[in-house]
Design a protein around this motif. Structure first.
Motif: not given
Lengths: 308, 308
Positions: A228, A269, A302-308
């Motif tokens: 994203x 990224x 970006x790590x935080x934005x995309x982690x699940x």
């Protein structure tokens, strides 16, 4: 941030003075151009060597900014007979679309890129959006085939220089273009089909830039990666976002010297990180003077934005 | 896939027969409607209780499909005096935009949702896109406030039923709407600012659906999560993608009974998983009969698509 074994990264492209109008602000002498944004975004990661041309009106302060960022300007031609390439544009209310109001090629019109000898051995090369024939010319000036060649282009060349563009495409490793350009280049309406066609034309890695929606990368091992864009409340000026993306992307690969799928994903990224800074100010204001903490912090976001 | 301690999930919304025209194909009696897509997407995850209305023309085969998927149809009103809600639309070449050619509300026009007693104790409720006054009515029919209430709406209600919509918004936990609707609802041009405003209106969690670009989720702990859509070569019919997304999203939360940030992130991926199946066929063709392996495999593809 530059590793000791960073590779030098050559970029060839436009250097410009833009007049940027957004719904809430305006800057009349906004230094821009693909090579400038690329260099300002890549230089925190790896040493950049810039090839371009400026006229007598190009602000000395901008040259100073580039030099302080460690950008090698030996390949920047100073043409005192004319003005720098100038572009004037106005962004729409949503900041995603824009209208070009004026374009003056000026000294860029007859630009013939000349690589200083110190550039010709470099292992990483990015051909920003210029005529395909000039991109070919630059490739031919390299002492040997670089390890990684990246390419950008635009709708104009897809229209009027299709054959030359195909020639360049056959000789590059990475193509980084906008979604619409990918569809136009292949006469496709579906992006996945377009991507498959493009990768048959040469570039093993294809990065589709989707603006505020991020990027899609068809990687060297056929792996597909989607990233994203960072959602931002304060988009000031989107000009140069795509070039900053390319700078972060190529910068990471040159810095690490690794071009496997995993590194290409990280590179996307890093590209997104640099693009997100770019749009938060006019010109390269927010890319200038970024600390290692700044960029690693945004990468972590970006790590935080995309982690699940 | 349903866990033993899955929670029942009520959905209230349209049940329709669509006439869908795409650039390459067409289906004249394509069973659709928000509640149907939602139910078919959620039912592999958790037991679904459907509230809606059909006319005498609604295909018995579709009722059979819903029943076989384990969907409770006690709340489905059969109105033999009229025809089912019908919509006719044509997709553009790029499959992302569409034009509505015809809308016939038929029995949906005077629909007044009535929840069977067995539905009223359920802990999870999704109010698909219907008039806000009916959404309020359903909320009032619940025996107690459910643990999680999700909501969808559309531009029409933002325009003509703004106050009622604000009333519903104040009473829900999750709003799942399209990007344009989020901007319209808040008169904003920036999505992050729009999201902040919306979350002040009630819903602590906001999911912005962006079609082929995926989804953005402003979660319960103020965390921001971005998920791509699965890039697909074979988009057959996008109708119902957003409702299928909502079904997968709510289905995961109801199945696990967990509504923390981490589970909300996973729920977005489950939503994306179900939406990606939905668009690969007309109607709910591709959602019907999905095995546990199918959906876990697609979920894993999202892990691969986004890891770096």
């Amino acid at each position: 941030m530059s590793d000791q074994n960073s590779n030098k990264l050559v970029v060839v492209g436009s250097v410009a003075v833009d007049w940027v109008i957004t719904p809430t602000a305006e800057r009349e002498e906004s230094v821009g151009g693909a090579a400038v944004f690329f260099a300002m975004a890549a230089s925190p990661l790896t040493p950049v060597q810039l090839v371009g041309v400026v006229g007598h009106d190009f602000p000395a302060a901008a040259l100073g900014d580039l030099e302080r960022a460690g950008v090698d300007l030996d390949g920047l031609e100073r043409n005192s007979d004319g003005l720098t390439f100038r572009w004037k544009g106005r962004y729409h209310e949503n900041m995603n679309q824009r209208d070009t109001l004026e374009t003056h090629l000026n000294v860029f019109e007859n630009f013939s890129p000349r690589l200083p000898p110190s550039y010709r051995e470099s292992e990483f090369l990015f051909l920003a959006n210029i005529q395909p024939s000039l991109q070919l010319d630059v490739l031919d000036q390299m002492a040997k085939r670089p390890r990684l060649v990246g390419l950008d282009t635009m709708n104009l060349w897809i229209d009027i220089a299709h054959d030359k563009l195909l020639e360049v495409l056959a000789r590059v490793d990475v193509l980084a273009i906008n979604e619409e350009e990918a569809l136009q280049l292949t006469s496709e309406t579906n992006l996945v089909r377009a991507a498959n066609k493009i990768r048959e034309l040469g570039p093993k890695t294809l990065v589709i830039k989707r603006g505020e929606y991020g990027a899609l990368c068809f990687g060297p091992d056929n792996a597909l990666f989607a990233a994203p864009a960072m959602p931002l409340e304060d988009v000031v000026d989107p000009t140069g976002a795509g070039d900053s993306f390319a700078g972060g992307f190529m910068g990471h690969l040159a810095r690490t010297g690794e071009i496997t799928d995993d590194y290409v994903r990280q590179a996307v990224i890093w590209g997104s990180t640099m693009a997100s800074y770019c749009v938060q100010g006019f010109s390269y204001d927010q890319l200038r003077g970024l600390s290692r903490e700044d960029i690693e912090g945004r990468y972590q976001s970006f790590v935080e934005l995309t982690r699940f």
